[in-house]
Design a protein around this motif. Structure first.
Motif, PDB file in Angstrom:
ATOM      1  N   CYS A 269      46.046 -23.413  20.852  1.00 35.96           N
ATOM      2  CA  CYS A 269      47.491 -23.671  20.863  1.00 35.96           C
ATOM      3  C   CYS A 269      48.293 -22.597  20.125  1.00 35.96           C
ATOM      4  O   CYS A 269      49.493 -22.762  19.905  1.00 35.96           O
ATOM      5  N   GLY A 270      47.643 -21.512  19.748  1.00 34.95           N
ATOM      6  CA  GLY A 270      48.310 -20.481  18.979  1.00 34.95           C
ATOM      7  C   GLY A 270      48.675 -19.246  19.774  1.00 34.95           C
ATOM      8  O   GLY A 270      48.009 -18.879  20.744  1.00 34.95           O
ATOM      9  N   VAL A 271      49.788 -18.620  19.346  1.00 27.85           N
ATOM     10  CA  VAL A 271      50.193 -17.294  19.820  1.00 27.85           C
ATOM     11  C   VAL A 271      50.290 -16.409  18.589  1.00 27.85           C
ATOM     12  O   VAL A 271      50.927 -16.769  17.606  1.00 27.85           O
ATOM     13  N   ARG A 272      49.637 -15.229  18.644  1.00 32.17           N
ATOM     14  CA  ARG A 272      49.572 -14.339  17.486  1.00 32.17           C
ATOM     15  C   ARG A 272      50.088 -12.958  17.864  1.00 32.17           C
ATOM     16  O   ARG A 272      49.631 -12.367  18.832  1.00 32.17           O
ATOM     17  N   ASP A 273      51.022 -12.476  17.063  1.00 30.57           N
ATOM     18  CA  ASP A 273      51.563 -11.132  17.229  1.00 30.57           C
ATOM     19  C   ASP A 273      50.917 -10.244  16.175  1.00 30.57           C
ATOM     20  O   ASP A 273      51.084 -10.459  14.978  1.00 30.57           O
ATOM     21  N   PHE A 274      50.164  -9.248  16.644  1.00 33.74           N
ATOM     22  CA  PHE A 274      49.327  -8.439  15.751  1.00 33.74           C
ATOM     23  C   PHE A 274      49.855  -7.008  15.702  1.00 33.74           C
ATOM     24  O   PHE A 274      50.058  -6.373  16.735  1.00 33.74           O
ATOM     25  N   ASP A 275      50.078  -6.509  14.475  1.00 36.86           N
ATOM     26  CA  ASP A 275      50.567  -5.153  14.240  1.00 36.86           C
ATOM     27  C   ASP A 275      49.381  -4.224  14.012  1.00 36.86           C
ATOM     28  O   ASP A 275      48.622  -4.391  13.053  1.00 36.86           O
ATOM     29  N   MET A 276      49.200  -3.226  14.883  1.00 36.97           N
ATOM     30  CA  MET A 276      48.058  -2.327  14.793  1.00 36.97           C
ATOM     31  C   MET A 276      48.224  -1.238  13.730  1.00 36.97           C
ATOM     32  O   MET A 276      47.313  -0.451  13.498  1.00 36.97           O
ATOM     33  N   GLU A 277      49.393  -1.195  13.068  1.00 40.05           N
ATOM     34  CA  GLU A 277      49.586  -0.240  11.973  1.00 40.05           C
ATOM     35  C   GLU A 277      49.273  -0.873  10.627  1.00 40.05           C
ATOM     36  O   GLU A 277      48.605  -0.279   9.784  1.00 40.05           O
ATOM     37  N   THR A 278      49.761  -2.099  10.429  1.00 36.95           N
ATOM     38  CA  THR A 278      49.532  -2.774   9.154  1.00 36.95           C
ATOM     39  C   THR A 278      48.337  -3.726   9.208  1.00 36.95           C
ATOM     40  O   THR A 278      47.892  -4.213   8.172  1.00 36.95           O
ATOM     41  N   PHE A 279      47.851  -4.005  10.425  1.00 39.54           N
ATOM     42  CA  PHE A 279      46.735  -4.935  10.641  1.00 39.54           C
ATOM     43  C   PHE A 279      47.035  -6.311  10.060  1.00 39.54           C
ATOM     44  O   PHE A 279      46.209  -6.945   9.420  1.00 39.54           O
ATOM     45  N   THR A 280      48.264  -6.735  10.291  1.00 38.35           N
ATOM     46  CA  THR A 280      48.697  -8.077   9.914  1.00 38.35           C
ATOM     47  C   THR A 280      49.199  -8.783  11.171  1.00 38.35           C
ATOM     48  O   THR A 280      49.562  -8.140  12.165  1.00 38.35           O
ATOM     49  N   SER A 281      49.235 -10.106  11.111  1.00 44.05           N
ATOM     50  CA  SER A 281      49.698 -10.858  12.271  1.00 44.05           C
ATOM     51  C   SER A 281      50.537 -12.043  11.832  1.00 44.05           C
ATOM     52  O   SER A 281      50.429 -12.525  10.698  1.00 44.05           O
TER      53      SER A 281
END
Length: 457
Positions: A269-281
């Motif tokens: 049930c999750g949607v995750r937005d992942f930043d490939m520069e900071t490696f945070t979501s």
């Protein structure tokens, strides 16, 4: 999305004229026509041929690449020898349409929707057949997910085949392995949050490629990232430890700051937005498994569709629901934005694709009907001129957006569709076909005034 344990060999995927029945199984009902096709694939019916050499020569010819020139001369685009099968293609198409049973989570969800759907004018030819790469075997590992074909140019395609992610070049007609996930894979670079121990025997459920980044999602919530210009894998993570963790879809995009991101939609049930520069979501959770997510061109809104007839338009920053998208009758597995950022499309197991306008969200502005099964993939060309919708099998429909979806080209073949996408420059349309005998990669080129050049290619 239906929760199915996808151990290797545990699911029998559909092949020529086979169709989905039941909640979690794919059942094959062998009709007389299918027996003929299977006999042909095993070399048992060769129009009177009685020598091993003749059979070898015939099968060798069938496995060759199929060109536009051969098709203009009368060859079937998939190399199916209708003459030796004792049945006309037109009759087999009729049988297929009558006997294919669409998979539904909501019984009879597609019944009675014809009156809502636009009557379209068929017969247009926006994309012309260019090539069929019969050596390309694009494999479906979950029957409801069909996002396993990604072109990065009009000549280069990435696709999932068995336990490997492959690259295909239509210029050289050669394929090469990009990543093998059958054994152990682990990152060669060390970034925060990366699982340095990696994964073993990953079953890839979805795939996305943009520019130089490839992101693969797995059936146990795995994410594997690879830069195509570097050796090895740059990043591995597991998005969730939920029992039903399938990564249903991945979309790569560039943020307003220029950073590379990807959005993953999961069965937890999750949607995750992942930043490939900071490696945070950042995470947003919804009431039901999310099967597909699309980010609008200005990155302000998300389309969310999943295991519920209603979709959602959501603020991408806050996760606040802007509108419920009501009209579909079953679960949805596809969505896409028009490049104008005003209209978008959703595809559903009720066999319809609905077009929505962000200015009038009380109902869809257009409904388009498929022929055979669920709409499992939707793509717009980057110039916004055309929209393609792929059914579960046999049909890809290309609509002229300028005609308000009234004019369409219907691309007709036989086999399950593993993925479908336009090249970034709009010049090519690639369709992955999965079938026990006739798996291949169909390549179509945009029709131009100078299409005569194809005769010398």
């Amino acid at each position: 999305m239906s929760a199915i344990q996808l151990d290797k060999g545990s699911i029998s995927l559909p092949t020529m004229s086979h169709h989905y029945v039941g909640y979690a199984d794919v059942v094959r009902e062998m009709e007389d026509v299918d027996n003929d096709l299977d006999d042909e694939s095993r070399g048992r019916d060769f129009s009177g041929s009685d020598s091993d050499l003749d059979e070898y020569d015939y099968m060798n010819k069938r496995n060759q690449e199929i060109s536009a020139a051969q098709v203009r001369s009368g060859r079937d685009i998939q190399g199916i020898p209708w003459g030796s099968l004792g049945i006309m293609r037109k009759r087999y198409r009729k049988t297929r349409l009558e006997q294919y049973r669409n998979y539904e989570n909501k019984p009879q969800s597609g019944e009675g929707l014809e009156k809502e759907c636009k009557i379209t004018k068929k017969g247009s030819s926006y994309y012309e057949f260019r090539h069929n790469s019969t050596s390309v075997k694009s494999t479906i590992l979950h029957f409801q997910l069909r996002n396993l074909v990604w072109p990065t140019s009009k000549h280069d395609v990435y696709f999932m085949s068995q336990s490997s992610i492959m690259h295909w070049s239509s210029l050289t007609c050669k394929k090469s392995e990009v990543l093998n996930v059958s054994g152990h894979v682990a990152p060669s670079e060390n970034y925060p949050g990366s699982l340095l121990e990696g994964f073993t025997q990953t079953q890839v459920s979805t795939l996305a490629v943009k520019d130089n980044l490839l992101v693969a999602g797995g059936n146990q919530g795995e994410i594997i990232c690879k830069y195509l210009d570097r050796p090895g894998i740059c990043y591995c993570t597991r998005l969730t430890d939920h029992d039903n963790a399938i990564t249903n879809a991945v979309e790569i995009y560039t943020s307003s700051s220029g950073a590379i991101h990807f959005i993953a939609s999961n069965n937890d049930c999750g949607v995750r937005d992942f930043d490939m520069e900071t490696f945070t979501s950042k995470h947003i959770y919804f009431p039901w498994p999310v099967n597909h997510t699309s980010l609008c061109p200005n990155a302000k809104f998300l389309i969310i569709v999943g295991d519920d007839p209603d979709g959602m338009l959501v603020d991408s920053s806050s996760g606040k629901i802007i509108a419920h998208l009501r009209g579909h009758m079953d679960y949805s597995f596809a969505s896409a934005w028009h490049p104008d950022g005003v209209t978008f499309a959703t595809g559903n197991q009720d066999k319809t694709c609905r077009i929505w306008d962000t200015r009038y969200l009380s109902k869809s502005i257009t409904a388009l009907k498929g022929n055979l099964g669920a709409i499992r993939s939707i793509r717009y060309t980057s110039d916004g001129r055309f929209m393609a919708m792929a059914e579960a099998a046999d049909f890809v429909h290309v609509f002229d957006v300028k005609s308000e979806y009234e004019k369409e080209q219907e691309i007709d073949f036989f086999g399950e569709i593993s993925g479908m996408s336009f090249s970034p420059d709009t010049e090519s349309l690639f369709i992955g076909v999965w079938d026990r005998t006739y798996s291949s990669l169909l390549e179509y080129g945009r029709s131009r005034d100078y299409s005569y050049v194809d005769t010398i290619i």
